[in-house]
Design a protein around this motif. Structure first.
Motif, short mmCIF file in Angstrom:
data_model
loop_
_atom_site.label_atom_id
_atom_site.label_comp_id
_atom_site.label_asym_id
_atom_site.label_seq_id
_atom_site.Cartn_x
_atom_site.Cartn_y
_atom_site.Cartn_z
N VAL A 111 0.23 -30.65 -3.03
CA VAL A 111 0.48 -31.86 -2.26
C VAL A 111 1.89 -32.35 -2.57
O VAL A 111 2.23 -32.53 -3.75
N GLY A 112 2.71 -32.57 -1.56
CA GLY A 112 4.10 -32.90 -1.82
C GLY A 112 4.65 -34.06 -1.03
O GLY A 112 4.34 -34.23 0.14
N ALA A 113 5.46 -34.86 -1.70
CA ALA A 113 6.23 -35.93 -1.08
C ALA A 113 7.42 -36.20 -1.98
O ALA A 113 7.35 -35.97 -3.20
N LYS A 114 8.51 -36.66 -1.40
CA LYS A 114 9.69 -36.95 -2.21
C LYS A 114 9.45 -38.09 -3.18
O LYS A 114 9.90 -38.06 -4.32
N GLY A 115 8.71 -39.13 -2.71
CA GLY A 115 8.60 -40.35 -3.50
C GLY A 115 9.84 -41.20 -3.33
O GLY A 115 10.72 -40.89 -2.51
N PHE A 116 9.91 -42.27 -4.10
CA PHE A 116 11.07 -43.16 -3.98
C PHE A 116 11.16 -44.05 -5.21
O PHE A 116 10.29 -44.04 -6.08
N ALA A 144 -1.40 -37.18 2.60
CA ALA A 144 -1.46 -35.77 2.22
C ALA A 144 -2.63 -35.51 1.28
O ALA A 144 -3.33 -34.49 1.40
N MET A 145 -2.85 -36.42 0.33
CA MET A 145 -3.95 -36.25 -0.61
C MET A 145 -5.29 -36.21 0.11
O MET A 145 -6.21 -35.48 -0.30
N ARG A 146 -5.43 -36.97 1.17
CA ARG A 146 -6.68 -37.02 1.91
C ARG A 146 -6.97 -35.71 2.65
O ARG A 146 -8.11 -35.46 3.07
N GLN A 147 -5.96 -34.86 2.80
CA GLN A 147 -6.16 -33.58 3.48
C GLN A 147 -6.65 -32.47 2.55
O GLN A 147 -7.05 -31.41 3.01
N VAL A 148 -6.59 -32.72 1.24
CA VAL A 148 -6.94 -31.68 0.27
C VAL A 148 -8.44 -31.44 0.26
O VAL A 148 -9.23 -32.39 0.15
N ARG A 149 -8.84 -30.20 0.35
CA ARG A 149 -10.25 -29.83 0.30
C ARG A 149 -10.60 -29.07 -0.97
O ARG A 149 -11.77 -28.90 -1.29
N SER A 150 -9.63 -28.61 -1.69
CA SER A 150 -9.86 -27.87 -2.93
C SER A 150 -10.22 -28.83 -4.06
O SER A 150 -9.88 -30.01 -4.04
N ASP A 151 -10.95 -28.31 -5.08
CA ASP A 151 -11.27 -29.13 -6.24
C ASP A 151 -10.15 -29.11 -7.28
O ASP A 151 -10.26 -29.73 -8.33
N ARG A 152 -9.07 -28.39 -6.98
CA ARG A 152 -7.87 -28.40 -7.83
C ARG A 152 -6.67 -28.78 -6.98
O ARG A 152 -6.51 -28.27 -5.87
N ALA A 153 -5.85 -29.70 -7.50
CA ALA A 153 -4.69 -30.15 -6.72
C ALA A 153 -3.51 -30.42 -7.64
O ALA A 153 -3.67 -31.07 -8.69
N LEU A 154 -2.36 -29.93 -7.25
CA LEU A 154 -1.10 -30.22 -7.95
C LEU A 154 -0.25 -31.10 -7.06
O LEU A 154 0.04 -30.74 -5.91
N VAL A 155 0.15 -32.26 -7.57
CA VAL A 155 1.02 -33.17 -6.83
C VAL A 155 2.47 -32.88 -7.20
O VAL A 155 2.82 -32.82 -8.38
N ILE A 170 -1.96 -41.71 -6.76
CA ILE A 170 -2.47 -40.49 -7.39
C ILE A 170 -3.81 -40.74 -8.06
O ILE A 170 -4.74 -39.92 -7.97
N ASP A 171 -3.95 -41.89 -8.73
CA ASP A 171 -5.17 -42.17 -9.49
C ASP A 171 -6.38 -42.47 -8.62
O ASP A 171 -7.49 -42.63 -9.14
N ARG A 172 -6.20 -42.51 -7.32
CA ARG A 172 -7.35 -42.68 -6.43
C ARG A 172 -7.96 -41.34 -6.03
O ARG A 172 -8.97 -41.30 -5.31
N PHE A 173 -7.37 -40.25 -6.51
CA PHE A 173 -7.84 -38.92 -6.14
C PHE A 173 -8.02 -38.05 -7.39
O PHE A 173 -7.52 -38.37 -8.47
N LYS A 174 -8.74 -36.96 -7.21
CA LYS A 174 -8.89 -35.98 -8.29
C LYS A 174 -7.66 -35.08 -8.30
O LYS A 174 -7.40 -34.36 -7.32
N VAL A 175 -6.92 -35.12 -9.38
CA VAL A 175 -5.65 -34.40 -9.48
C VAL A 175 -5.63 -33.57 -10.75
O VAL A 175 -5.98 -34.07 -11.84
N SER A 176 -5.23 -32.31 -10.64
CA SER A 176 -5.13 -31.45 -11.83
C SER A 176 -3.89 -31.76 -12.64
O SER A 176 -3.92 -31.76 -13.87
N ALA A 177 -2.77 -32.01 -11.96
CA ALA A 177 -1.51 -32.32 -12.64
C ALA A 177 -0.50 -32.82 -11.62
O ALA A 177 -0.69 -32.67 -10.41
N VAL A 178 0.57 -33.42 -12.14
CA VAL A 178 1.67 -33.94 -11.32
C VAL A 178 2.97 -33.42 -11.90
O VAL A 178 3.15 -33.43 -13.13
#
Length: 238
Positions: A109-114, A148-159, A190-198
């Motif tokens: 999952v990717g975004a530039k951020g600010f 973008a996070m809402r589109q993730v269907r896998s149980d593992r996600a890297l932001v 990020i903390d509203r979703f299940k995330v493996s790492a950032v």
């Protein structure tokens, strides 16, 4: 049955220059034998010039594994971001901008951020229009990440971000510039979703490891940061 772990090589702030003084061919070849995916967390070019992007694309020929990236602030400098994106996508880079891609069962999952600051020192939308515009940009980037996070269907996600979501991984930088290095708004999302790492970059003199308030592991993978492996990149297992 446990899923096999994925090894990700993560690096940021390549700052490829038009004079060719930065060359990552050997690193890209090396990570191809050590990892399953290469992640690049922004500032791929030094001034956002298409020629810099073309040099990076040429160097990426030595990388034989999937490539995922986000842009950083430097990649916008010359106002030619559309051409930079075109070149990098043409080189096979999965360039994420408020989007996600799944590779072998892992969501990237990717975004530039600010910018905007951290915790109780985070900039609020009050006062001059310029300040409100800056805060609005930060909120918009956060919404892009959430979508973008809402589109993730896998149980593992890297932001993948360029700007930092926490203050812990910018420690070492002058405190005066913390507000320009990232924003807690990103961590709140990020903390509203299940995330493996950032992973993120941008803070060249920051710290390698930290955690969001919700416990997600965060890694500053700027090429300049000292990492446990003693390399310019980090190896993460997901």
């Amino acid at each position: 049955m446990p899923k096999p772990k994925m090894k990700v090589a993560a690096i940021a702030d390549l700052h490829i220059k038009e004079d060719g003084s930065k060359d990552y061919r050997d690193i890209f070849a090396e990570v191809s034998s050590k990892a399953d995916v290469l992640v690049m967390a922004g500032d791929l070019t030094d001034l956002g010039k298409p020629e810099e992007a073309r040099l990076l694309a040429e160097q990426l020929r030595t990388c034989t594994i999937p490539k995922v990236a986000v842009l950083g602030n430097h990649d916008y400098e010359c106002g030619q971001v559309e051409e930079v994106v075109k070149v990098l996508k043409g080189a096979g880079v999965n360039l994420l901008d408020g989007s996600q891609v799944e590779i072998n069962g892992v969501g990237f999952v990717g975004a530039k951020g600010f910018a905007g600051g951290f915790g109780r020192f985070m900039l609020g939308s009050f006062g001059e229009p310029a300040i409100k515009a800056m805060v609005s940009e930060g909120v918009a980037e956060t919404m892009r990440l959430e979508n973008a996070m809402r589109q993730v269907r896998s149980d593992r996600a890297l932001v993948i971000l360029h700007y930092a979501p926490i203050a812990e991984t910018v420690e070492g930088e002058p405190k005066e510039i913390y507000p320009f290095l990232g924003s807690s708004r990103l961590a709140e999302t990020i903390d509203r979703f299940k995330v493996s790492a950032v992973v993120h970059g941008h803070a060249h003199r920051g710290a390698f490891r930290g955690k969001t308030p919700g416990g997600a592991a965060v890694y500053n993978v700027a090429a300049h940061i000292e990492k446990p492996e003693g390399l310019a990149y980090a190896i993460l297992e997901l």
